[in-house]
Design a protein around this motif. Structure first.
Motif, short mmCIF file in Angstrom:
data_model
loop_
_atom_site.label_atom_id
_atom_site.label_comp_id
_atom_site.label_asym_id
_atom_site.label_seq_id
_atom_site.Cartn_x
_atom_site.Cartn_y
_atom_site.Cartn_z
N VAL A 105 0.88 -1.16 0.00
CA VAL A 105 0.00 0.00 0.00
C VAL A 105 0.92 1.22 0.00
CG1 VAL A 105 -0.24 -0.04 2.54
CG2 VAL A 105 -1.91 1.20 1.12
N PHE A 124 -3.02 0.79 -3.80
CA PHE A 124 -2.39 -0.54 -3.87
C PHE A 124 -1.50 -0.64 -5.11
CE2 PHE A 124 -6.34 -2.04 -1.47
CZ PHE A 124 -5.68 -2.05 -0.25
N PHE A 156 5.83 -9.52 5.89
CA PHE A 156 4.58 -8.80 6.09
C PHE A 156 4.82 -7.56 6.96
CE2 PHE A 156 3.12 -13.08 5.15
CZ PHE A 156 2.00 -12.86 4.35
N ASP A 157 4.21 -6.43 6.58
CA ASP A 157 4.20 -5.18 7.35
C ASP A 157 5.55 -4.46 7.41
OD1 ASP A 157 1.45 -5.28 7.95
OD2 ASP A 157 1.84 -6.68 9.59
N ARG A 202 4.12 0.15 2.52
CA ARG A 202 4.01 -0.90 3.55
C ARG A 202 3.77 -2.23 2.84
NH1 ARG A 202 -1.19 -1.26 7.43
NH2 ARG A 202 -1.19 -3.51 7.73
N LEU A 247 2.23 -5.47 2.18
CA LEU A 247 1.02 -6.19 2.58
C LEU A 247 1.25 -7.69 2.51
CD1 LEU A 247 -1.74 -4.04 0.87
CD2 LEU A 247 -1.01 -4.01 3.26
N THR A 248 1.91 -8.13 1.45
CA THR A 248 2.29 -9.54 1.35
C THR A 248 3.47 -9.69 0.40
OG1 THR A 248 1.60 -11.75 0.63
CG2 THR A 248 0.49 -9.90 -0.42
N LEU A 276 -6.33 -7.64 -0.53
CA LEU A 276 -5.37 -6.65 -0.03
C LEU A 276 -5.98 -5.78 1.07
CD1 LEU A 276 -3.52 -5.52 -3.30
CD2 LEU A 276 -2.89 -7.30 -1.65
N ASN A 277 -7.27 -5.51 0.97
CA ASN A 277 -7.94 -4.76 2.04
C ASN A 277 -7.97 -5.55 3.33
OD1 ASN A 277 -8.98 -2.04 1.42
ND2 ASN A 277 -9.93 -3.07 -0.34
N LEU A 296 -5.68 -7.64 4.23
CA LEU A 296 -4.31 -7.56 4.76
C LEU A 296 -4.03 -6.18 5.35
CD1 LEU A 296 -2.60 -9.48 1.84
CD2 LEU A 296 -2.50 -10.16 4.24
N LEU A 297 -4.57 -5.14 4.72
CA LEU A 297 -4.33 -3.78 5.19
C LEU A 297 -4.98 -3.55 6.55
CD1 LEU A 297 -3.35 -0.85 4.63
CD2 LEU A 297 -5.56 -0.46 3.49
N LYS A 349 -6.25 -5.95 8.56
CA LYS A 349 -6.09 -7.09 9.46
C LYS A 349 -7.42 -7.51 10.07
CE LYS A 349 -1.25 -6.28 10.45
NZ LYS A 349 -0.88 -7.22 9.38
#
Length: 372
Positions: free
Chosen positions: A36, A77, A90-91, A109, A111-112, A129-130, A132-133, A135
């Motif tokens: 993101v 994204f 991640f993150d 950032r 996301l994956t 992706l949302n 993951l964003l 959580k």
């Protein structure tokens, strides 16, 4: 903070700025990374396929931007297509700069690290992706949208989770044999698809015991054998799958053909008949082939070279041979011919079959019992 490490088995030339030291299972090397992007307020808006440099940790890496959605002012994204695989997790937080001028574009950032090639504005991919964003993965909703089953380990890897077989609500069915999950609504649809497929097959092939197991696995289960999870609806026997209620049924004409085939072969005793002669006898009746194949599948007819005979006569030939060898220890072709009261040619067909199945062993002009 800083620490000193004494590392063995590595030369100084093998180390460079940006290297990570970690458990081999902790960090992923990746070339396609979903991020993101948060643009710097005064930063320029990068175009699709803009070449960039990514500063993350102490490393600097090169690649290009691929838009996964139309640009949004607050956050967008991106997919970063890197020139080589880089270690990310991640993150992780990084900075994007232009390749040519090193101008700061903004923050990214991770996301994956497990990005996969996809088209722009793919709603399913953006929804992932949302998740993951924010959580806030709704596993039930995710599986419902996905349709097919997914492995628990793959779900954990994809969303950086640590779920197990007992982590799911009542809307999710767990395949415990392979540790996979599917939404019960999709499971219901899957059962209906298999049911329709098998029902159609049985209507078109009433004398076949079912669909080959491998075909069902490839069509419905990604090649995995899961049919035993559906024992209430379907049955698997001898690597064939059928509806639970299905039974082979011969029509009146087919029963007549079956009985006639068996009578013909019974009259031939140990001699058998070729398929061509049987087919000619029935004047190429369209039902003959199906009935004949049914009898061979059921094991009532045995194929020996180019000849077909009743299973009972084949077994009797084995018994006579076995009894003869108990007394005489060896047998010639002529002796076996006389034993069956058949032709020399047909006797040889039997003996070659027994040799192949390791029942007998040929030595010069005779055979002995093979004890291997």
């Amino acid at each position: 903070q800083r620490c000193a490490l004494n590392i063995t088995g590595v030369t100084a030339k093998e180390l460079e700025r940006g290297n990570l030291l970690s458990n081999s299972k902790t960090i992923t090397n990746s070339k396609i990374i979903d991020v993101v992007f948060n643009r710097l307020s005064e930063g320029t808006i990068p175009k699709n396929n803009t070449k960039i440099r990514l500063n993350i940790g102490t490393g600097e890496y090169y690649g290009k931007i691929k838009y996964l959605q139309d640009f949004e002012e607050e956050s967008t994204f991106f997919q970063l297509i890197m020139d080589k695989e880089i270690p990310v997790d991640f993150d992780d937080i990084g900075i994007l700069r232009t390749l040519s001028t090193s101008s700061l574009l903004g923050g990214a950032r991770i996301l994956t690290p497990f990005g996969v090639p996809t088209k722009k504005n793919n709603s399913i991919y953006l929804k992932k992706l949302n998740y993951l964003l924010n959580k806030q993965l709704n596993v039930s909703e995710y599986l419902l949208n996905k349709g097919s089953f997914t492995y628990i380990n793959d779900l954990n890897k994809e969303f950086n989770l640590s779920l197990n077989e007992d982590s799911f609500d009542k809307n999710i069915f767990v395949f415990k044999t392979i540790k996979a999950i599917i939404h019960k609504e999709n499971l219901k649809n899957l059962k209906n698809e298999i049911n329709l497929y098998l029902n159609d097959f049985h209507l078109k092939n009433p004398l076949r015991k079912g669909v080959p197991l491998a075909t069902i696995n490839n069509l419905f289960f990604k090649g995995i054998n899961l049919i035993n999870e559906f024992q209430d609806e379907f049955q698997e026997k001898d690597n064939f799958v059928s509806l639970k209620t299905f039974k082979v049924k011969l029509s009146k004409d087919e029963k007549k053909i079956k009985d006639e085939i068996l009578i013909l072969l019974k009259k031939q005793e140990f001699n058998g008949l070729s398929f061509e002669k049987l087919n000619d006898h029935f004047h190429k009746n369209i039902n003959f082939k199906e009935v004949f194949q049914y009898l061979t599948r059921e094991g009532l007819i045995i194929k020996l070279n180019d000849y077909f005979l009743l299973k009972g006569f084949y077994q009797e030939a084995l018994n006579r041979l076995d009894n003869f060898l108990i007394v005489n220890t060896q047998i010639t072709l002529a002796e076996f011919r006389d034993l069956l009261k058949t032709s020399r040619k047909m006797a040889l067909v039997y003996l070659e079959n027994f040799d192949e199945k390791k029942v007998t062993k040929k030595i010069d002009s005779y055979r002995i019992k093979n004890n291997i």
